[in-house]
Design an enzyme around this catalytic site. Sequence first.
Site, PDB file in Angstrom:
ATOM      1  N   GLN A   1       1.010  -1.273   0.008  1.00  0.00           N
ATOM      2  CA  GLN A   1       0.058  -0.047  -0.097  1.00  0.00           C
ATOM      3  C   GLN A   1       0.883   1.165  -0.151  1.00  0.00           C
ATOM      4  OE1 GLN A   1      -3.326  -0.469  -0.252  1.00  0.00           O
ATOM      5  NE2 GLN A   1      -3.733   1.591  -0.289  1.00  0.00           N
TER       6      GLN A   1
ATOM      7  N   ALA B   1      -5.662   5.028   0.099  1.00  0.00           N
ATOM      8  CA  ALA B   1      -5.851   4.537   1.519  1.00  0.00           C
ATOM      9  C   ALA B   1      -4.136   4.663   2.057  1.00  0.00           C
ATOM     10  CB  ALA B   1      -6.667   3.266   1.880  1.00  0.00           C
TER      11      ALA B   1
ATOM     12  N   SER C   1      -6.010   0.763   4.928  1.00  0.00           N
ATOM     13  CA  SER C   1      -6.968   0.387   3.535  1.00  0.00           C
ATOM     14  C   SER C   1      -7.238  -1.184   4.234  1.00  0.00           C
ATOM     15  CB  SER C   1      -5.688  -0.195   2.726  1.00  0.00           C
ATOM     16  OG  SER C   1      -6.280  -0.987   1.631  1.00  0.00           O
TER      17      SER C   1
ATOM     18  N   HIS D   1      -7.761  -3.625   2.468  1.00  0.00           N
ATOM     19  CA  HIS D   1      -7.212  -4.394   1.736  1.00  0.00           C
ATOM     20  C   HIS D   1      -6.053  -5.365   2.341  1.00  0.00           C
ATOM     21  CE1 HIS D   1      -9.241  -3.925  -2.419  1.00  0.00           C
ATOM     22  NE2 HIS D   1      -8.954  -2.536  -1.952  1.00  0.00           N
TER      23      HIS D   1
ATOM     24  N   ASP E   1     -11.538  -5.386  -4.958  1.00  0.00           N
ATOM     25  CA  ASP E   1     -12.050  -4.332  -6.010  1.00  0.00           C
ATOM     26  C   ASP E   1     -12.252  -5.199  -7.081  1.00  0.00           C
ATOM     27  OD1 ASP E   1     -11.271  -2.420  -4.191  1.00  0.00           O
ATOM     28  OD2 ASP E   1      -9.369  -2.022  -5.099  1.00  0.00           O
TER      29      ASP E   1
ATOM     30  N   GLU F   1     -16.419   4.632  -3.857  1.00  0.00           N
ATOM     31  CA  GLU F   1     -15.718   3.646  -4.696  1.00  0.00           C
ATOM     32  C   GLU F   1     -16.666   2.511  -5.095  1.00  0.00           C
ATOM     33  OE1 GLU F   1     -12.158   2.102  -2.975  1.00  0.00           O
ATOM     34  OE2 GLU F   1     -11.126   4.098  -2.779  1.00  0.00           O
TER      35      GLU F   1
ATOM     36  N   HIS G   1     -15.280  -1.225  -4.933  1.00  0.00           N
ATOM     37  CA  HIS G   1     -14.748  -1.894  -3.652  1.00  0.00           C
ATOM     38  C   HIS G   1     -15.810  -2.438  -2.931  1.00  0.00           C
ATOM     39  CE1 HIS G   1     -11.772  -1.874  -0.086  1.00  0.00           C
ATOM     40  NE2 HIS G   1     -12.728  -1.939   0.622  1.00  0.00           N
TER      41      HIS G   1
HETATM   42 ZN    ZN Z   1     -10.444  -1.401  -2.745  1.00  0.00          ZN
END
Ligand code: ZN
Length: 199
Positions: free
Chosen positions: A81, A101, A106, A108, A115, A164, A167
């Site tokens: 990230q 982020a 994040s 993730h 995503d 988003e 996401h």
């Molecule tokens: Zn994402």
Amino acid sequence: MNELPIDILVNKKNLLPRNYCPKNLVVTDQNENNFHKYKDPNLKPMVRADIYPYIQLMINDAKRDGVEFIIDSGYRSYNYQQVLLDNLIKEKGAEAYTLIALPGSSEHQTGLAIDIAYYHNGVYDDNVKGEDKEAIWLANNSYKYGFILRYPKDKENITGFQYEPWHFRFVGLKLAEKLYKTNMTLDEYYSKKINNTLV
Ligand SMILES: [Zn+2]
């Protein structure tokens, strides 16, 4: 650190530690032409093993409705990230901080977020827009598979993130349904829980 609960709140105020990585990641087989341009097939998008069956079911059911999408990005490490952020800063300057982020904030990094992207007329496209049929299908149906649209439109002030439409975050079937039906973000859910005003 133990495995995170599936309803874990991660945002700009609730950061994950640098060294946190989920223990049970699996490599998904959803993306042959991804935006990250992974050379090593083992670096295809990864998600937590316990949520992968829900994703597969969601993808198959969507297909039956004539909607096809792929996982564009799953687990990302804290360090990765940071790389994404550094690259975007080079490209866009300070604006990067509003577009991506910060490491630790994040979802993730939890392995619980994906995503999506898709092929339109055979062309890979990760520029997902809210009015695309894939995004609409997911926004309306993903809760049935335990997912929520994590950063909705008009909730930017609450989530701290831009809209988003690509996401999606796994939170489990029960909570996903509750959030979908009450139009509540995960952040709102937690603040209500803390203040004991959850109904
Ligand atoms: Zn994402």
